[in-house]
Design an enzyme around this catalytic site. Structure first.
Site, PDB file in Angstrom:
ATOM      1  N   ASP A   1       0.333   2.381  -4.685  1.00 27.24           N
ATOM      2  CA  ASP A   1      -0.605   1.287  -4.374  1.00 27.24           C
ATOM      3  C   ASP A   1      -1.792   1.543  -5.307  1.00 27.24           C
ATOM      4  OD1 ASP A   1      -1.001  -0.984  -2.199  1.00 27.24           O
ATOM      5  OD2 ASP A   1      -2.945  -0.033  -2.395  1.00 27.24           O
TER       6      ASP A   1
ATOM      7  N   LYS B   1       1.716   2.909   5.823  1.00 22.30           N
ATOM      8  CA  LYS B   1       0.782   2.936   4.692  1.00 22.30           C
ATOM      9  C   LYS B   1       0.039   4.259   4.745  1.00 22.30           C
ATOM     10  CE  LYS B   1      -0.528   0.307   1.277  1.00 22.30           C
ATOM     11  NZ  LYS B   1       0.181  -0.783   0.584  1.00 22.30           N
TER      12      LYS B   1
HETATM   13  P1  NDP Z   1      -3.937  -0.409  -9.618  1.00 22.26           P
HETATM   14  O1  NDP Z   1      -4.600   0.834  -9.204  1.00 22.26           O
HETATM   15  O2  NDP Z   1      -2.875  -0.366 -10.641  1.00 22.26           O
HETATM   16  O3  NDP Z   1      -5.006  -1.484 -10.107  1.00 22.26           O
HETATM   17  C1  NDP Z   1      -6.026  -1.895  -9.253  1.00 22.26           C
HETATM   18  C2  NDP Z   1      -6.878  -2.924  -9.982  1.00 22.26           C
HETATM   19  O4  NDP Z   1      -7.765  -3.518  -9.057  1.00 22.26           O
HETATM   20  C3  NDP Z   1      -7.752  -2.297 -11.050  1.00 22.26           C
HETATM   21  O5  NDP Z   1      -7.980  -3.243 -12.055  1.00 22.26           O
HETATM   22  C4  NDP Z   1      -9.017  -1.988 -10.279  1.00 22.26           C
HETATM   23  O6  NDP Z   1     -10.179  -1.863 -11.087  1.00 22.26           O
HETATM   24  C5  NDP Z   1      -9.121  -3.186  -9.372  1.00 22.26           C
HETATM   25  N1  NDP Z   1      -9.845  -2.799  -8.159  1.00 22.26           N
HETATM   26  C6  NDP Z   1      -9.523  -1.834  -7.270  1.00 22.26           C
HETATM   27  N2  NDP Z   1     -10.429  -1.725  -6.314  1.00 22.26           N
HETATM   28  C7  NDP Z   1     -11.365  -2.628  -6.611  1.00 22.26           C
HETATM   29  C8  NDP Z   1     -12.591  -3.003  -5.992  1.00 22.26           C
HETATM   30  N3  NDP Z   1     -13.017  -2.391  -4.876  1.00 22.26           N
HETATM   31  N4  NDP Z   1     -13.275  -4.029  -6.550  1.00 22.26           N
HETATM   32  C9  NDP Z   1     -12.836  -4.653  -7.689  1.00 22.26           C
HETATM   33  N5  NDP Z   1     -11.696  -4.327  -8.321  1.00 22.26           N
HETATM   34  C10 NDP Z   1     -10.981  -3.337  -7.781  1.00 22.26           C
HETATM   35  O7  NDP Z   1      -3.385  -1.051  -8.262  1.00 22.26           O
HETATM   36  P2  NDP Z   1      -2.251  -2.165  -8.072  1.00 22.26           P
HETATM   37  O8  NDP Z   1      -2.241  -3.117  -9.186  1.00 22.26           O
HETATM   38  O9  NDP Z   1      -0.995  -1.453  -7.706  1.00 22.26           O
HETATM   39  O10 NDP Z   1      -2.754  -2.890  -6.731  1.00 22.26           O
HETATM   40  C11 NDP Z   1      -3.585  -4.034  -6.766  1.00 22.26           C
HETATM   41  C12 NDP Z   1      -3.458  -4.765  -5.435  1.00 22.26           C
HETATM   42  O11 NDP Z   1      -2.098  -5.148  -5.227  1.00 22.26           O
HETATM   43  C13 NDP Z   1      -3.843  -3.955  -4.198  1.00 22.26           C
HETATM   44  O12 NDP Z   1      -4.399  -4.820  -3.239  1.00 22.26           O
HETATM   45  C14 NDP Z   1      -2.497  -3.445  -3.684  1.00 22.26           C
HETATM   46  O13 NDP Z   1      -2.538  -3.149  -2.320  1.00 22.26           O
HETATM   47  C15 NDP Z   1      -1.629  -4.670  -3.966  1.00 22.26           C
HETATM   48  N6  NDP Z   1      -0.197  -4.445  -4.036  1.00 22.26           N
HETATM   49  C16 NDP Z   1       0.335  -3.496  -4.867  1.00 22.26           C
HETATM   50  C17 NDP Z   1       1.711  -3.315  -4.927  1.00 22.26           C
HETATM   51  C18 NDP Z   1       2.340  -2.352  -5.874  1.00 22.26           C
HETATM   52  O14 NDP Z   1       3.578  -2.316  -5.906  1.00 22.26           O
HETATM   53  N7  NDP Z   1       1.610  -1.601  -6.640  1.00 22.26           N
HETATM   54  C19 NDP Z   1       2.620  -4.108  -4.074  1.00 22.26           C
HETATM   55  C20 NDP Z   1       1.959  -5.133  -3.296  1.00 22.26           C
HETATM   56  C21 NDP Z   1       0.605  -5.261  -3.280  1.00 22.26           C
HETATM   57  P3  NDP Z   1     -10.882  -0.430 -11.259  1.00 22.26           P
HETATM   58  O15 NDP Z   1     -10.015   0.304 -12.242  1.00 22.26           O
HETATM   59  O16 NDP Z   1     -12.238  -0.738 -11.765  1.00 22.26           O
HETATM   60  O17 NDP Z   1     -10.906   0.227  -9.912  1.00 22.26           O
HETATM   61  O1  2IT Z   2       1.467  -3.223  -0.589  1.00 26.14           O
HETATM   62  C1  2IT Z   2       2.646  -2.969  -0.926  1.00 26.14           C
HETATM   63  O2  2IT Z   2       3.591  -3.675  -0.556  1.00 26.14           O
HETATM   64  C2  2IT Z   2       2.885  -1.814  -1.800  1.00 26.14           C
HETATM   65  N1  2IT Z   2       1.930  -1.165  -2.196  1.00 26.14           N
HETATM   66  C3  2IT Z   2       4.292  -1.426  -2.161  1.00 26.14           C
HETATM   67  C4  2IT Z   2       4.898  -0.574  -1.087  1.00 26.14           C
HETATM   68  C5  2IT Z   2       6.251   0.021  -1.412  1.00 26.14           C
HETATM   69  O3  2IT Z   2       6.739   0.751  -0.547  1.00 26.14           O
HETATM   70  O4  2IT Z   2       6.806  -0.230  -2.478  1.00 26.14           O
END
Ligand code: NDP
Ligand code: 2IT
Length: 448
Positions: free
Chosen positions: A169, A129
């Site tokens: 992420d 990560k």
């Molecule tokens: P994005 O950046 O696309 O979206 C993040 C969302 O979460 C936004 O709506 C953001 O709001 C909100 N957010 C972020 N930080 C905070 C905070 N401190 N408090 C409240 N809301 C918050 O990220 P993703 O959708 O990619 O990721 C979301 C979650 O999913 C994370 O935990 C990530 O690790 C996990 N994840 C992502 C994967 C991926 O493929 N992208 C895979 C597996 C897990 P704001 O705009 O106000 O910050």
């Molecule tokens: O938390 C996660 O699994 C991710 N942000 C995706 C990682 C990846 O290598 O696609």
């Protein structure tokens, strides 16, 4: 609360001292240790091989300065990270997060969890990560580009298609991956699949954008089927409005549910008529705006400031924003309002108190390592396509993703039944199934 095993308890004391103040990391380690109690009791060789001591210590932790110039020609300095946590079963693999809260504890908890998650996918990927405390909010495209180029100028020394393959992420999507890929290619004079989540014209996989959210709903579908029900007619509360939240909402709606909320760090939308995903995409993916806007565009929807999204009554709750966004009080409120299924799209969104409340109150709970593994699994499929220099159709990738989510559910259920006598304890099941493959491999490869 103490862990009910002397060896694991003593080890947790050591880990706590060695990583003092790294609360997110210690939270993630403790949860896994609790799940491993029946495993070390059954297999004492896990203790003598030191495999758990080795698993809690990252193989490599890289921290670096990222200097870049903003639009006013002012020099800005951020801190960059990459943890190459465990490479037993494949190249390090995991996302990059750009958010002001990024620090060594956050990177280490995410890297630690990624090891088990990647193992659960059944694909050959180790865990890693990275990220930076850079805040993309309010930055111009050119500022984001200069940051990404500076970040990659250092990161490129440590990664490669057979070494370590980063992805997106929080704060890292197609735009950032594009800038980073361009800089890697230029510095190395090499066109390889060193990142996943790439654009479709330069090696990206169809369905990677949708994969985490879709995968989450495929996983929940298995949970629902195990209880002889389905998404049809269910009310779903989703937090977040980023990549994971958007595609979780889209798939839940396709499967017949009504999604009534989305949120961001400022507040949440309640739309009793059902969220219009196209409007969320326009605000978040195109305009990079705030979710508050939704209420001005969709009649009948209401915006409320703050973190009250869990007060909305629902059958299914899908936290898809960030770590520790759902605490014990939120869980109690969800339970009081009748929630029956909770599955984590974000990484570690539920606090330990919340998880405990769900398990104690017969709420079927899908933990992050299992439920959100569809994103990294599809990244693994992107790596396979890059190696073959081929691209598969959307339908092919989506069908593989659905199959992988079912296998993760089945394997987690099986491990839970074998070690805890409760097939529904997916927290234990996912931790144990993910752990065993990595631990057995580490033992086979010798003391490293
Ligand atoms: P994005 O950046 O696309 O979206 C993040 C969302 O979460 C936004 O709506 C953001 O709001 C909100 N957010 C972020 N930080 C905070 C905070 N401190 N408090 C409240 N809301 C918050 O990220 P993703 O959708 O990619 O990721 C979301 C979650 O999913 C994370 O935990 C990530 O690790 C996990 N994840 C992502 C994967 C991926 O493929 N992208 C895979 C597996 C897990 P704001 O705009 O106000 O910050
Ligand atoms: O938390 C996660 O699994 C991710 N942000 C995706 C990682 C990846 O290598 O696609």
């Amino acid at each position: 609360m103490e862990i009910k095993n002397q060896y694991l308890n003593d080890l947790l004391v050591k880990v706590t001292k060695r990583n003092a103040g790294e609360n997110e990391f210690l939270q993630a380690v403790k949860e896994v240790f609790e799940s491993l109690v029946p495993v070390v009791e059954k297999r004492p060789e896990l203790i003598s091989s030191g495999v758990i001591e080795r698993l809690v210590e990252p193989e490599r932790f890289i921290q670096f300065r990222v200097a870049w110039t903003d639009d006013k020609n002012q020099v800005q300095v951020n801190r960059g990270f990459r943890v190459q946590y465990n490479g037993a079963i494949g190249p390090y693999k995991g996302g990059l997060r750009l958010h002001p809260s990024v620090c060594s504890s956050v990177i280490k908890f995410l890297g630690f969890e990624q090891v088990f998650k990647n193992s659960l996918t059944g694909l050959p990927m180790g865990g890693g990560k990275g990220g930076s405390d850079f805040d993309p909010k309010g930055k111009s495209d050119m500022e984001v580009m200069r940051f990404c180029q500076s970040f990659m100028t250092e990161l490129c020394k440590h990664i490669g298609p057979d070494t370590d393959v980063p992805a997106g992420d929080i704060g890292v999507g197609g735009r950032e991956i594009g800038f980073m890929f361009g800089q890697y290619k230029r510095l190395r004079n090499e066109f390889t699949g060193v990142l996943t989540g790439k654009g479709l014209t330069y090696g990206g996989s169809l369905a990677r954008t949708q994969a985490t959210g879709y995968g989450l709903c495929y996983f929940v579908n298995n949970m629902l089927a195990a209880k002889n029900t389905s998404f049809k007619g269910k009310t779903v509360v989703i937090s977040g409005s980023g990549n994971v939240a958007i595609y979780a909402a889209e798939k839940a709606i396709q499967l017949g549910a009504k999604v009534v909320s989305v949120s961001d760090s400022a507040g949440y939308i309640y739309d009793k008529n059902g969220i219009n995903v196209g409007v969320v995409q326009q605000i978040k993916e195109v305009e990079r705006g705030r979710i508050k806007e939704y209420a001005t565009r969709v009649p009948g929807s209401v915006y409320t400031e703050g973190n009250g999204v869990w007060s909305i009554p629902c059958d299914i709750a899908l936290p898809c924003a960030t770590q520790n966004e759902l605490n014990g009080d939120d869980a109690a409120l969800l339970i009081k309002n009748g929630v029956k299924f909770v599955a984590e799209g974000a990484n570690m969104p539920s606090t330990p108190e919340a998880v405990e409340a769900f398990l104690a109150n017969d709420v079927f709970f899908g933990p992050a390592k299992a439920a959100n593994a569809g994103g990294v699994a599809t990244s693994g499929l992107e790596m396979s396509q890059n190696s073959q220099r081929l691209s598969w159709t959307f339908e092919e990738v989506d069908a593989k993703l659905e199959g992988i989510m079912k296998a993760i559910f089945d394997n987690s259920t099986k491990a839970a039944a074998e070690y805890t006598n409760n097939a529904d304890n997916l927290v234990a099941g996912a931790n144990i199934a993910g752990f065993l493959k990595v631990a057995n491999t580490m033992i086979a490869q010798g003391v490293l």
